[in-house]
Design an enzyme around this catalytic site. Sequence first.
Site, short mmCIF file in Angstrom:
data_model
loop_
_atom_site.label_atom_id
_atom_site.label_comp_id
_atom_site.label_asym_id
_atom_site.label_seq_id
_atom_site.Cartn_x
_atom_site.Cartn_y
_atom_site.Cartn_z
N TYR A 142 5.07 -20.90 13.77
CA TYR A 142 6.42 -20.36 14.00
C TYR A 142 7.01 -20.92 15.29
O TYR A 142 8.11 -21.47 15.31
CB TYR A 142 6.38 -18.82 14.06
CG TYR A 142 7.62 -18.23 14.63
CD1 TYR A 142 8.82 -18.26 13.92
CD2 TYR A 142 7.65 -17.69 15.92
CE1 TYR A 142 9.99 -17.76 14.46
CE2 TYR A 142 8.80 -17.17 16.47
CZ TYR A 142 9.98 -17.22 15.73
OH TYR A 142 11.13 -16.74 16.28
N GLY A 285 -2.29 -15.33 16.75
CA GLY A 285 -1.14 -16.01 17.36
C GLY A 285 -0.34 -15.20 18.36
O GLY A 285 0.68 -15.67 18.85
N1 UFG Z 1 2.58 -4.54 17.55
C1 UFG Z 1 1.72 -3.48 17.29
N2 UFG Z 1 1.96 -2.72 16.18
C2 UFG Z 1 3.00 -2.96 15.34
C3 UFG Z 1 3.86 -4.04 15.62
C4 UFG Z 1 3.62 -4.80 16.74
O1 UFG Z 1 0.77 -3.24 18.01
O2 UFG Z 1 3.14 -2.23 14.35
C5 UFG Z 1 2.34 -5.33 18.77
C6 UFG Z 1 2.16 -6.80 18.52
O3 UFG Z 1 0.83 -7.12 18.23
C7 UFG Z 1 2.65 -7.39 19.84
C8 UFG Z 1 3.75 -6.42 20.29
O4 UFG Z 1 3.47 -5.20 19.58
O5 UFG Z 1 1.64 -7.36 20.77
C9 UFG Z 1 5.14 -6.88 19.94
O6 UFG Z 1 5.15 -7.26 18.58
P1 UFG Z 1 6.46 -7.63 17.78
O7 UFG Z 1 6.06 -8.02 16.40
O8 UFG Z 1 7.45 -6.54 17.93
O9 UFG Z 1 7.03 -8.87 18.56
P2 UFG Z 1 6.32 -10.25 18.90
O10 UFG Z 1 6.23 -10.28 20.38
O11 UFG Z 1 5.10 -10.51 18.16
O12 UFG Z 1 7.34 -11.27 18.28
C10 UFG Z 1 8.70 -11.28 18.61
C11 UFG Z 1 9.49 -11.92 17.49
C12 UFG Z 1 9.06 -13.32 17.30
C13 UFG Z 1 9.10 -14.04 18.60
C14 UFG Z 1 8.34 -13.33 19.68
C15 UFG Z 1 8.49 -14.03 20.97
O13 UFG Z 1 9.30 -11.22 16.29
O14 UFG Z 1 9.92 -13.93 16.40
O15 UFG Z 1 8.84 -12.00 19.77
O16 UFG Z 1 8.68 -13.22 22.03
F1 UFG Z 1 8.56 -15.26 18.49
#
Ligand code: UFG
Length: 326
Positions: A142, A285
């Site tokens: 991604y 990731g």
């Molecule tokens: N998380 C949980 N439980 C959940 C959902 C998320 O523990 O039900 C955790 C994830 O593992 C992560 C954090 O919460 O540690 C934030 O997760 P999100 O999915 O809300 O956001 P991400 O940081 O993974 O991803 C977002 C966007 C991506 C982008 C990324 C970069 O969705 O597109 O931010 O900052 F690439």
Amino acid sequence: NKLSLLVCGGAGYIGSHMTRMIAEAGHDVTVFDNLSTGHAEALKWGKFVQGDLRNPEDLAKLFAENSFDAVFHFSGLIVVSESVEKPFEYYDNNVTGTLNLLQAMRKHGVNKFVFSSTAAVYGEPVMEMITEDHPLKPLNPYGRTKLQVEEILQDYAVAYGLNSVCFRYFNAAGAHPDSTIGEAHSPETHLIPNILLSCIDEGRRLKIFGSDYPTPDGTCVRDYIHILDLCDAHLKAIGFMDSNKGAHSFNLGNGKGFSILDVIKSSSEVIGREIQFDYEPARAGDSPRLVADSSKAAKTLNWTPQYADLRDIIETAYRWHKNPAY
Ligand code: UFG
């Protein structure tokens, strides 16, 4: 002056808020969307053209029948874990689809482009507060699709005079405060919606992915930014490109890091009740910590986030999730 603006992905979460903001600023707006993950119910502003970036004929028709001053591109596949399992779909939609869009723009002489990039382009953090010159080493397909488009845009600025602004989003959250549009992903993978939904839907239990990250409480740290603050920077980018040629990249975040446990605590304050959860293994990731230094965007675009308090962001999201329109 009144502009004609194209929003690719305008039926999605960020795109629908952008479309509304453009319309409310008095510009003409056209949404192009394949409705694969977006919502027809979110298309309350401007004109809608259904089509797919992977189909150059859809784009040829769109650009032949309309004339645009600038293009916003939100039509991305965004789930990190899915990108690890299905890299073809991610490169095809996010990279090839964007190349098709840029080709249509070149053909029709449209030379302003605003692109949704991501903090995922940075990978493992080597700075406490990430600036735009942090090394670019994405941890997953991604993030690589987004970085590849940023690199393409550098080359297109030099060769074709295509001006662009890439916004590296940290964690977009919240909804329009009148809650007519909001975040609705299926399945929902984002933290704040999942916290709120676990309180709203009985039997939907919150999972925390990973408890032994190298962070103070062992859970991942993120920088949450309100959707309207994000969109505001995008609108400012259009005027910026009038006087600043070339390809530019800016972080968009609030500059404050919150662990998952911090976000749960703030959500519990907003909702007024305890939130139950279980720990699960870490997701593939995920970066341990992503916190933005957004001073470049603040200075260059004269941009200041209005929703600086995490509880205000959560509160607008909660208003939406309690009674979502779609
Ligand atoms: N998380 C949980 N439980 C959940 C959902 C998320 O523990 O039900 C955790 C994830 O593992 C992560 C954090 O919460 O540690 C934030 O997760 P999100 O999915 O809300 O956001 P991400 O940081 O993974 O991803 C977002 C966007 C991506 C982008 C990324 C970069 O969705 O597109 O931010 O900052 F690439």
